[in-house]
Design an enzyme around this catalytic site. Sequence first.
Site, PDB file in Angstrom:
ATOM      1  N   ILE A   1      -1.527   2.932 -11.123  1.00 40.54           N
ATOM      2  CA  ILE A   1      -1.524   1.497 -11.369  1.00 40.54           C
ATOM      3  C   ILE A   1      -2.186   0.849 -10.169  1.00 40.54           C
ATOM      4  O   ILE A   1      -1.709   1.001  -9.039  1.00 40.54           O
ATOM      5  CB  ILE A   1      -0.092   0.949 -11.523  1.00 40.54           C
ATOM      6  CG1 ILE A   1       0.670   1.697 -12.606  1.00 40.54           C
ATOM      7  CG2 ILE A   1      -0.122  -0.553 -11.778  1.00 40.54           C
ATOM      8  CD1 ILE A   1       2.173   1.424 -12.592  1.00 40.54           C
TER       9      ILE A   1
ATOM     10  N   HIS B   1      -7.968   0.809  -1.443  1.00 37.06           N
ATOM     11  CA  HIS B   1      -7.478   0.108  -2.631  1.00 37.06           C
ATOM     12  C   HIS B   1      -6.104   0.690  -2.976  1.00 37.06           C
ATOM     13  O   HIS B   1      -5.997   1.797  -3.490  1.00 37.06           O
ATOM     14  CB  HIS B   1      -8.446   0.304  -3.798  1.00 37.06           C
ATOM     15  CG  HIS B   1      -8.261  -0.658  -4.920  1.00 37.06           C
ATOM     16  ND1 HIS B   1      -9.309  -1.191  -5.608  1.00 37.06           N
ATOM     17  CD2 HIS B   1      -7.145  -1.190  -5.479  1.00 37.06           C
ATOM     18  CE1 HIS B   1      -8.861  -2.004  -6.548  1.00 37.06           C
ATOM     19  NE2 HIS B   1      -7.539  -2.013  -6.496  1.00 37.06           N
ATOM     20  N   ALA B   2      -5.071  -0.058  -2.675  1.00 37.55           N
ATOM     21  CA  ALA B   2      -3.705   0.405  -2.913  1.00 37.55           C
ATOM     22  C   ALA B   2      -3.506   0.716  -4.395  1.00 37.55           C
ATOM     23  O   ALA B   2      -4.102   0.075  -5.258  1.00 37.55           O
ATOM     24  CB  ALA B   2      -2.706  -0.663  -2.471  1.00 37.55           C
ATOM     25  N   HIS B   3      -2.693   1.703  -4.670  1.00 35.24           N
ATOM     26  CA  HIS B   3      -2.371   2.051  -6.057  1.00 35.24           C
ATOM     27  C   HIS B   3      -1.050   2.800  -6.079  1.00 35.24           C
ATOM     28  O   HIS B   3      -0.648   3.412  -5.098  1.00 35.24           O
ATOM     29  CB  HIS B   3      -3.489   2.868  -6.705  1.00 35.24           C
ATOM     30  CG  HIS B   3      -3.874   4.080  -5.945  1.00 35.24           C
ATOM     31  ND1 HIS B   3      -4.675   4.037  -4.816  1.00 35.24           N
ATOM     32  CD2 HIS B   3      -3.569   5.380  -6.129  1.00 35.24           C
ATOM     33  CE1 HIS B   3      -4.846   5.262  -4.351  1.00 35.24           C
ATOM     34  NE2 HIS B   3      -4.173   6.090  -5.127  1.00 35.24           N
ATOM     35  N   PHE B   4      -0.384   2.733  -7.224  1.00 36.30           N
ATOM     36  CA  PHE B   4       0.949   3.292  -7.415  1.00 36.30           C
ATOM     37  C   PHE B   4       0.844   4.449  -8.399  1.00 36.30           C
ATOM     38  O   PHE B   4       0.252   4.294  -9.466  1.00 36.30           O
ATOM     39  CB  PHE B   4       1.864   2.191  -7.974  1.00 36.30           C
ATOM     40  CG  PHE B   4       3.324   2.525  -7.952  1.00 36.30           C
ATOM     41  CD1 PHE B   4       4.118   2.106  -6.907  1.00 36.30           C
ATOM     42  CD2 PHE B   4       3.904   3.239  -8.991  1.00 36.30           C
ATOM     43  CE1 PHE B   4       5.475   2.390  -6.896  1.00 36.30           C
ATOM     44  CE2 PHE B   4       5.250   3.537  -8.986  1.00 36.30           C
ATOM     45  CZ  PHE B   4       6.036   3.107  -7.928  1.00 36.30           C
TER      46      PHE B   4
END
Length: 168
Positions: A62, A119-122
């Site tokens: 995400i 780019h942060a993501h989960f």
Amino acid sequence: MDTLFTPWRYAYITGRCDDAAGCFLCAAVAEPDAPERLVVHHTAHHVVLLNRHPYTNGHLMIAPREHVAWPGQESAEAQAALWPMVLLCLEALRRAYSPDGFNLGMNLGSFAGAGLPGHAHFHVVPRWGGDTNFMGVVAQTRLVPQALEETRQLLRPIFTELARCGAG
């Protein structure tokens, strides 16, 4: 130790992501319906896509639409929408695969293992009892039995149905 050559990963490993121009997550945001972007769902604040190098079938990421390295840099709206998106992903994966559990989390910064620190993501990773096999133990090789394109085709209608029912 055995060597397993994975030349398709080279572009991913050496790719730039210090700005949106070289970021595959930003490319997914820009073209969410392009099959090669592996997007299964997108909203006003996030894009959900398959991990191109998954731990298991259905390994999702995400990502905020904004190109930010740290979750606190996202808009307040995107921050508020993250946990409902995680819950939506859990439900979609539960319906698609009936996993026994999940791994959830983020790797923030390269020293924490982030392969894409710009780019942060989960990550949302479905897991099953006994999902290890001799290949991982003996050969230190992961087996993922379903092609990414098939996984995308399976998950997109589930996300569409859940979103239509108000679950996302």
